[in-house]
Design a protein around this motif. Structure first.
Motif, PDB file in Angstrom:
ATOM      1  N   ASN A 183     108.750 -14.981  22.781  1.00 54.34           N
ATOM      2  CA  ASN A 183     108.718 -15.267  21.349  1.00 54.34           C
ATOM      3  C   ASN A 183     110.031 -15.801  20.809  1.00 54.34           C
ATOM      4  N   ASP A 243     112.358  -3.062  24.297  1.00 55.35           N
ATOM      5  CA  ASP A 243     111.164  -3.928  24.271  1.00 55.35           C
ATOM      6  C   ASP A 243     110.506  -3.920  25.657  1.00 55.35           C
ATOM      7  N   HIS A 262     107.895  -3.914  27.445  1.00 56.12           N
ATOM      8  CA  HIS A 262     106.470  -4.164  27.650  1.00 56.12           C
ATOM      9  C   HIS A 262     106.260  -4.785  29.033  1.00 56.12           C
ATOM     10  N   ASP A 304     115.046  -9.021  30.064  1.00 52.16           N
ATOM     11  CA  ASP A 304     114.911  -9.229  28.619  1.00 52.16           C
ATOM     12  C   ASP A 304     115.306  -8.046  27.712  1.00 52.16           C
ATOM     13  N   PHE A 316     116.723  -6.408  22.830  1.00 52.55           N
ATOM     14  CA  PHE A 316     116.534  -5.455  21.733  1.00 52.55           C
ATOM     15  C   PHE A 316     117.255  -4.130  22.007  1.00 52.55           C
ATOM     16  N   ARG A 337     100.438  -2.409  16.648  1.00 52.05           N
ATOM     17  CA  ARG A 337     101.124  -3.645  16.213  1.00 52.05           C
ATOM     18  C   ARG A 337     100.668  -4.855  17.022  1.00 52.05           C
ATOM     19  N   ARG A 338     100.272  -4.651  18.282  1.00 55.22           N
ATOM     20  CA  ARG A 338      99.873  -5.792  19.109  1.00 55.22           C
ATOM     21  C   ARG A 338      98.468  -6.296  18.779  1.00 55.22           C
TER      22      ARG A 338
HETATM   23  C1  LIG Z   1     109.488 -12.463  16.179  1.00 49.67           C
HETATM   24  S1  LIG Z   1     109.739 -11.517  17.575  1.00 49.67           S
HETATM   25  C2  LIG Z   1     108.194 -10.759  17.936  1.00 49.67           C
HETATM   26  C3  LIG Z   1     108.242  -9.881  19.125  1.00 49.67           C
HETATM   27  O1  LIG Z   1     108.677 -10.629  20.243  1.00 49.67           O
HETATM   28  C4  LIG Z   1     109.442  -9.825  21.108  1.00 49.67           C
HETATM   29  O2  LIG Z   1     108.878  -9.825  22.354  1.00 49.67           O
HETATM   30  P1  LIG Z   1     109.118 -10.891  23.523  1.00 49.67           P
HETATM   31  O3  LIG Z   1     110.199 -11.834  23.095  1.00 49.67           O
HETATM   32  O4  LIG Z   1     109.474 -10.103  24.694  1.00 49.67           O
HETATM   33  O5  LIG Z   1     107.805 -11.581  23.666  1.00 49.67           O
HETATM   34  C5  LIG Z   1     109.440  -8.438  20.504  1.00 49.67           C
HETATM   35  O6  LIG Z   1     108.423  -7.619  21.031  1.00 49.67           O
HETATM   36  C6  LIG Z   1     109.228  -8.729  19.045  1.00 49.67           C
HETATM   37  O7  LIG Z   1     108.745  -7.629  18.322  1.00 49.67           O
END
Ligand SMILES: CSC[C@H]1O[C@H](OP(=O)(O)O)[C@H](O)[C@@H]1O
Ligand SMILES: Nc1ncnc2c1ncn2[C@@H]1O[C@H](COP(=O)(O)OP(=O)(O)O)[C@@H](O)[C@H]1O
Length: 404
Positions: free
Chosen positions: A37, A228, A230, A245, A248, A346-347
């Motif tokens: 993202n 983060d 996931h 990654d 965060f 949230r997802r």
């Molecule tokens: C506008 S950021 C939304 C969301 O993206 C991030 O995840 P990722 O970059 O690993 O896909 C993160 O979970 C944020 O909450």
């Protein structure tokens, strides 16, 4: 930000060319492979080689939304420094950092093209026999070894300053804990979920628990968390695992990382009902069982290593108090349940969805999986404080699933 500019593929190759990573006069090729993202990710290699290096560069805005959502470049520093801390605690479980450039907000790192994103592996219903032990160990080590239980108090406070990450935390505060619970502009959800989502917005008991979880996220500086974790932040082969990654990362509650992982395994679990055709019923059930068993095994591996490390490495004088470690672990599990619930909700309701569900093209079939995710998510939040062991979480998922 003075000498910052976003690289294109040609510039990415020239940049790497100057670092002396490849022999002079190498014939390089480059592809931008970012699918997340937020950032640019360049894959650069010699033409005939299978692997090369990765340049990950932060954009001054969120890629998924565009320039209207400005975002700190400091996240590139946080990510490269967190990768280095994680490498010290779990050698070989994160990509090696070769070079960090603060001006261009980029990190040159190990190329993991031999691995695939775990989410993709789960979508193909692949089993990873070593995964639970590997990620359980990663969680136990990165969380306990960065906490007050092990670190010198001054070092811990300095680490909290080093990993102060307010803008990235604000994204989580909004997208995970705030926006999905009212009619926020950032939300987007399957129109077939209108009724369910409105019920969630009107559920005071749920929103009270969400408020407490948000407070914990805001105030509980327990350990350096990934922030983060996931299944898109984990890359795997049949026998290896790397965590990527950590942009965060900050000092937050341990249960947030454990919960993020549980949530994403459960999103995969929920997505199975949307993907399944009747001929596949057996395979879907087997894979759902595999996912729940994996959650149990992750927790067992985490708990086992956490206890062993506590015994060997705790420096905090109160750590030996009778019953303290048991209570500490129980609180992580209960927090993980609540945070997992928020992460599932949230997802489905919020801005950023997951491919497990989004790849189900037919909206009605997708809604089946999404409803199951909403059902499990709400129960995890509401019952979080009463969870006593890991089977309470997996049984809850089974029960919501069978209650349909
Ligand atoms: C506008 S950021 C939304 C969301 O993206 C991030 O995840 P990722 O970059 O690993 O896909 C993160 O979970 C944020 O909450
Ligand atoms: N070290 C790496 N080696 C190989 N591929 C990578 C590496 N890091 C990232 N990628 C690829 O780039 C994609 C986006 O990376 P990610 O770090 O998740 O970016 P974002 O922060 O934008 O979410 C990943 O899904 C993966 O396919």
């Amino acid at each position: 930000m003075s000498n910052y500019y976003p690289l294109n593929s040609q510039q990415a190759m020239e940049y790497v060319g100057k670092l002396g990573i490849f022999p002079d006069h190498s014939s390089l090729v480059c592809r931008e492979i970012g699918d997340g993202n937020l950032n640019l990710v360049f894959h650069i290699k010699e033409k005939s080689a299978a692997t090369g290096v990765i340049i990950k560069q932060a954009l001054p805005y969120a890629r998924v939304v565009g320039e209207s959502w400005p975002l700190t470049l400091d996240r590139a520093r946080i990510e490269s420094e967190a990768l280095i801390v994680h490498h010290c605690m779990c050698p070989g479980m994160v990509p090696k950092v070769y070079h960090y450039d603060p001006g261009l907000a980029l990190t040159v790192m190990e190329d993991l093209s031999t691995h695939i994103i775990l989410r993709k592996g789960l979508m193909a219903r692949t089993a990873y026999p070593l995964f639970a032990k590997q990620i359980g160990s990663f969680l136990a080590r990165t969380l306990l070894l960065t906490s007050d239980i092990v670190l010198d108090p001054l070092e811990k406070k300095n680490r909290m300053i080093q990993f102060s990450n307010p803008e990235m935390c604000k994204i989580t505060e909004d997208l995970v804990f705030t926006d999905p619970y009212y009619d926020a502009e950032t939300n987007r959800f399957n129109p077939l979920l209108d009724e369910e989502v409105k019920k969630i917005w009107g559920n005071d008991k749920l929103k009270y628990q969400i408020a407490k979880l948000k407070e914990k996220f805001l105030t509980h500086s327990q350990a350096l968390i990934h922030g983060d974790l996931h299944t898109g932040s984990i890359m795997v082969t049949g026998n290896d695992l790397k965590v990527i990654d950590p942009e965060f990362a900050f000092y937050g509650p341990m249960g947030f990382d454990v919960g993020a992982l549980f949530a994403n395994l459960l999103l995969s679990y929920a997505s199975q009902v949307g993907h399944s055709l009747s001929v596949e019923e057996r395979k879907r059930k087997d894979y759902q069982n595999y996912l729940l068993n994996t959650i149990e095994q992750v927790w067992l591996a985490f708990e086992q290593e956490f206890r062993a490390l506590w015994k060997e490495q705790a420096k905090e004088p109160t750590a030996a108090a009778k019953g303290y470690v048991d209570d500490y672990i129980m609180r992580i599990l209960q927090d993980a349940s609540g945070f997992a619930g928020c992460k599932m909700l949230r997802r489905v309701i919020g801005l950023a969805h997951v491919e497990d569900l989004e790849s189900i093209e037919d909206l009605e079939s997708r809604a089946k999986g999404e409803k199951l995710a909403l059902g499990i998510g709400q129960q995890l939040v509401i019952k979080g404080d009463r969870i006593q062991n890991i089977k309470d979480i997996t049984s809850l998922a089974k029960k919501v699933s069978s209650d349909g």
